[in-house]
Design a protein around this motif. Sequence first.
Motif, mmCIF file in Angstrom:
data_model
loop_
_atom_site.group_PDB
_atom_site.id
_atom_site.type_symbol
_atom_site.label_atom_id
_atom_site.label_comp_id
_atom_site.label_asym_id
_atom_site.label_seq_id
_atom_site.Cartn_x
_atom_site.Cartn_y
_atom_site.Cartn_z
ATOM 1 N N MET A 60 -3.223 -8.680 6.922
ATOM 2 C CA MET A 60 -2.737 -7.376 5.195
ATOM 3 C C MET A 60 -0.961 -7.829 5.996
ATOM 4 O O MET A 60 -0.457 -7.171 5.193
ATOM 5 N N TYR A 116 -6.968 -5.180 -1.049
ATOM 6 C CA TYR A 116 -7.639 -4.867 -0.791
ATOM 7 C C TYR A 116 -8.437 -4.945 -0.055
ATOM 8 O O TYR A 116 -9.091 -3.867 1.095
ATOM 9 N N MET A 119 -8.305 -4.554 3.799
ATOM 10 C CA MET A 119 -8.388 -3.151 4.423
ATOM 11 C C MET A 119 -9.273 -2.641 4.401
ATOM 12 O O MET A 119 -9.164 -2.041 5.745
#
Length: 134
Positions: A60, A116, A119
């Motif tokens: 991330m 996305y 996460m």
Amino acid sequence: MDPAGHFAKRVETVCVISVVLSMLSLVNSHVAMPSYNFALAAWGLFASYSRSSRAAFALMGFTSISMILDIVFLTLWSHGDANVLKPQSGSIAGSTTGFSVAMMSINLISKLAVLYFTMHLFAALGGSEAARRQ
């Protein structure tokens, strides 16, 4: 399938797409495109297979930084008189440069999907609590 497995499969799929787009963006003969996108996609494949919350967290962070760097690269090199990304019309380098910029731009958009799904993978693996235990 458990949630971690579901999101790991999604991260894997998007990272394979990113590997292909990264390789296609390096086809250019006129300007050297950033090659860190290939390593980032490879890290994403590692994070999806290892199912480590630390690897997902690092993915991330690295993806966020690479998105900023991609925007800076595309902005600086295609601005004003120093527009290196648009060589003279009619040259062979112009067609490969346009193709490489398009692939890099699509890869930039695919990084949103990487973020996305990563996460969600990070949350399914237990988030920061699991990262502390590893």
